[in-house]
Design a protein around this motif. Structure first.
Motif, short mmCIF file in Angstrom:
data_model
loop_
_atom_site.label_atom_id
_atom_site.label_comp_id
_atom_site.label_asym_id
_atom_site.label_seq_id
_atom_site.Cartn_x
_atom_site.Cartn_y
_atom_site.Cartn_z
N SER A 337 0.82 -1.21 0.00
CA SER A 337 0.00 0.00 0.00
C SER A 337 0.86 1.26 0.00
N ALA A 338 2.18 1.05 -0.11
CA ALA A 338 3.11 2.17 -0.25
C ALA A 338 2.90 3.25 0.80
N VAL A 339 2.82 2.82 2.06
CA VAL A 339 2.68 3.79 3.15
C VAL A 339 3.85 3.63 4.10
N GLN A 340 4.09 4.67 4.88
CA GLN A 340 5.20 4.63 5.82
C GLN A 340 4.77 3.96 7.11
N TYR A 341 3.54 4.28 7.54
CA TYR A 341 3.05 3.75 8.82
C TYR A 341 1.79 2.90 8.64
N GLY A 342 1.68 1.87 9.46
CA GLY A 342 0.45 1.09 9.47
C GLY A 342 -0.08 1.06 10.89
N ALA A 343 -1.40 1.12 11.04
CA ALA A 343 -2.01 1.08 12.36
C ALA A 343 -2.23 -0.38 12.75
N VAL A 344 -1.64 -0.79 13.87
CA VAL A 344 -1.80 -2.17 14.32
C VAL A 344 -3.06 -2.25 15.18
N VAL A 351 -6.91 0.33 17.97
CA VAL A 351 -5.47 0.56 17.75
C VAL A 351 -4.67 0.10 18.97
N VAL A 352 -3.62 -0.67 18.73
CA VAL A 352 -2.72 -0.99 19.83
C VAL A 352 -1.34 -0.38 19.60
N GLY A 353 -1.08 0.15 18.43
CA GLY A 353 0.21 0.76 18.15
C GLY A 353 0.36 1.03 16.67
N VAL A 354 1.56 1.41 16.31
CA VAL A 354 1.83 1.75 14.92
C VAL A 354 3.11 1.03 14.51
N ILE A 355 3.10 0.53 13.28
CA ILE A 355 4.30 -0.16 12.79
C ILE A 355 4.78 0.52 11.51
#
Lengths: 370, 261
Positions: A337-344, A351-355
């Motif tokens: 998806s060509a993104v820098q951050y993903g929401a875990v 949401v539990v965090g960001v990867i």
């Protein structure tokens, strides 16, 4: 890393009767052949663990496995099951108490499924009623309907036959199972399902298992410990999967595990197991959602009332990653998806965090040999 | 009253020409060329029973030799090729030659021809037993051994049941060969078979020769049918399901090869 970090999470204790297995400089030499087929193999398999013997064809992995139940005689050295040499035991009795599953399964085509499963109990002289109830129990355990009991192997699908093969090997609840490429003849989709099924079964049964395969991916998936063997029956490395991938002992092992070993390692870890980034969470009305300490993501993540991610900042689409996904799947998702951050998110979608790709890179770098 | 004398029956028999004469010989006594009474139901029954007795004895001896040897060689996989080759060379020696060789040891009579027929019967039984045992999939045997079956148990409960269809095919070929070849018995000095009217047409007449030949053919066909039924009955249920067609084809091929004289 210990084996607890691998595909098998720490489960219940080894089953009461699972026994440790030890190869003690076990050697097989065929007459007329100068080089041994298995060369002074030494390794210990703790009770209740799966030890995978893996290597190219001709490396002696199957020979080594078959030495355990003395289908192939031991030339030198010894193999101890539960601290007792297999050489001291009556051959037939030894084999009856070791589960045996081979690639072609080898079900008796002229016997019904129930009769096939009852093979070893019959050899041991169990009573008719005890055998019947054990067969029912096993069919239930492997998830087959009991009406299959009266059928013949030819009437079953490959996957069903494979399950029956496992049930037959488990019939007298042996302390040790030997499995020679048990999923080798199954198509990839069913193989994956059977592997998962078997791992669930093993989490419950906790048998000591020697598992032979030539497929490194299967070895990594199934093994608590992996013994990589090379031609000439030499043990190249014996380690839990994560260690094998992170620290291959030599070039042979490095080549064998493959150029994508970094990715394979990512497949061993789940997103929930790594320390995630935290983003500043705000509600849709602009208020902060919960206490925000140590946020290290420079964007606000907007969440709804249940804590589910809605968007980044004012209009950024959110890429969601399940916390049960492997790091490999997470990385693949971020790249796709060509993104820098993903929401875990957890099972409820909160949401539990960001990867991020950087974070995955960091995990890999930390475990990389210096 | 003799049902074959006069009337419709006799008319039908007459319409069959030489074959009719042959049947007539089998059912009705007549004056032989040598002077004695020949033909008729009683003599036919005697010859038939002698023929069957000889065939059964030869098959029993052949089985007693070929089955154990075939099972052991097939189970161990050792020396099988040699044994099968020797047996097949033996097959090339005509039974009639064996009979004359056996005169040296056994003289004339039942034992002589019975052994000659047994030797004729051994190769198909031995070959099929050996091949049947070897053709049991190695994985199945390996699984049996790996589960702790003894050699005897493995043979009796795994290898033999799976080899049985092929073993029965061998018996079938042998039995038909023996029944057909038992006609040479009078040459060995054992006259009580259906071969006697065929060989000694001078005594029995042409109608005797034709009648006996027809009966031998009928017995051979009956043997074939009997063993075919036995073969089907001996095939385990689970095998019929798996590769019934494949296996049947194999059997047919094997039969053709084996019946070639």
């Amino acid at each position: 890393m210990t084996s607890a970090d691998t595909a098998q999470p720490e489960g219940p204790k080894p089953s009461a009767d699972a026994e440790p297995l030890e190869f003690r400089a076990a050697t097989k030499r065929y007459p007329g052949s100068p080089a041994p087929a298995v060369d002074a193999l030494s390794l210990e398999v703790p009770a209740g663990e799966i030890c995978v013997l893996v290597g190219p064809s001709g490396c002696g992995k199957t020979t080594a496995m078959r030495m355990v139940n003395r289908m192939i005689s031991i030339t030198e050295g010894d193999i101890l099951l539960g601290g007792r040499s297999v050489r001291d035991r009556d051959e037939a009795d030894l084999r009856r108490h070791i589960g045996y599953v081979i690639q072609q399964i080898g079900l008796f085509p002229h016997r019904t499924i129930a009769e096939n499963i009852a093979t070893v109990p019959r050899l041991l002289g169990w009573s008719r009623t005890r055998i019947a109830s054990r067969v029912d129990e096993l069919l239930d355990l492997i998830g087959l309907e009991s009406d299959i009991a009266a059928r013949y192997p030819a009437q079953l699908s490959g996957g069903q036959r494979q399950r029956v093969g496992v049930a037959r090997a488990l019939a007298v609840d042996p302390p040790l199972m030997l499995m020679d490429e048990p999923f080798g003849a199954i198509d990839p989709i069913n193989r994956d399902r059977l592997q998962n099924e078997f791992l669930r079964l093993q989490a419950q049964l906790r048998k000591t298992i020697v598992f032979v395969t030539h497929d490194i991916d299967e070895a990594i998936k199934m093994g608590d410990r992996i013994a990589v063997m090379r031609e000439g029956g030499h043990l190249a490395q014996y380690a839990p999967p994560a260690e094998l991938l992170a620290h291959p002992a030599d070039d042979f092992v490095r080549d064998f595990v493959g150029a994508d070993r970094a990715l394979k390692r990512l497949a061993l870890q789940r997103v929930r197991d790594v320390p995630l980034h935290q983003a500043p969470l705000i509600r849709e009305d602009g208020s902060a959602a919960g206490a925000q300490a140590n946020t290290d993501v420079p964007y606000d993540l907007v969440v709804d009332g249940a804590g589910r991610p809605v968007r980044w900042g004012t209009d950024g689409a959110v890429h969601r990653i399940d916390e049960d996904d492997t790091l490999r799947d997470a990385l693949s998702g971020l790249l796709a998806s060509a993104v820098q951050y993903g929401a875990v998110v957890d099972a409820a979608g909160a949401v539990v965090g960001v990867i991020s790709i950087d974070l995955i890179h960091e995990v890999v770098r930390r475990e990389q040999p210096a | 009253m003799d049902p074959f004398e006069g009337g419709v029956m006799s008319g039908a028999i007459a319409a069959l020409g030489v074959f009719g004469d042959g049947i007539d010989f089998l059912v009705r006594e007549r004056q032989g060329r040598g002077g004695g009474e020949v033909g008729g139901l009683q003599q036919t029954a005697e010859l038939l029973w002698g023929h069957i007795k000889l065939s059964i004895a030869a098959m029993v001896v052949a089985c007693a030799v070929a089955l154990p040897v075939g099972l052991v060689l097939g189970h161990t996989g050792r020396g099988g090729f040699l044994a099968v080759s020797v047996a097949n060379i033996g097959r090339a020696v005509p039974s009639i030659a064996l009979i004359f060789v056996f005169f040296a040891w056994f003289g004339a009579g039942f034992v002589n021809v019975m052994l000659a027929l047994a030797l004729l019967a051994i190769p198909p039984i031995l070959t099929n037993t050996y091949v049947g045992m070897r053709e049991v999939e190695r994985d199945i045997v390996d699984a049996g051994r790996g589960m702790g079956m003894s050699a005897t148990k493995l043979v009796t409960s795994v290898e033999l049941p799976l080899a049985l269809p092929l073993i029965m095919a061998g018996l079938r070929v042998s039995a038909v060969n023996v029944v057909a070849t038992a006609t040479i018995a009078p040459l060995a000095g054992y006259a009580t078979t259906l071969g006697d009217p065929i060989i000694n047409a001078g005594v029995y007449g042409d109608e005797g020769r034709v009648g006996a030949a027809m009966l031998v053919a009928a017995v051979a066909i009956a043997t074939e049918l009997l063993f075919a039924a036995a073969q089907r009955a001996a095939t385990p249920e689970g095998l019929k399901l798996s590769r019934g067609t494949q296996r049947r084809r194999l059997t047919v091929i094997n039969r053709r090869v084996s019946t070639t004289p």
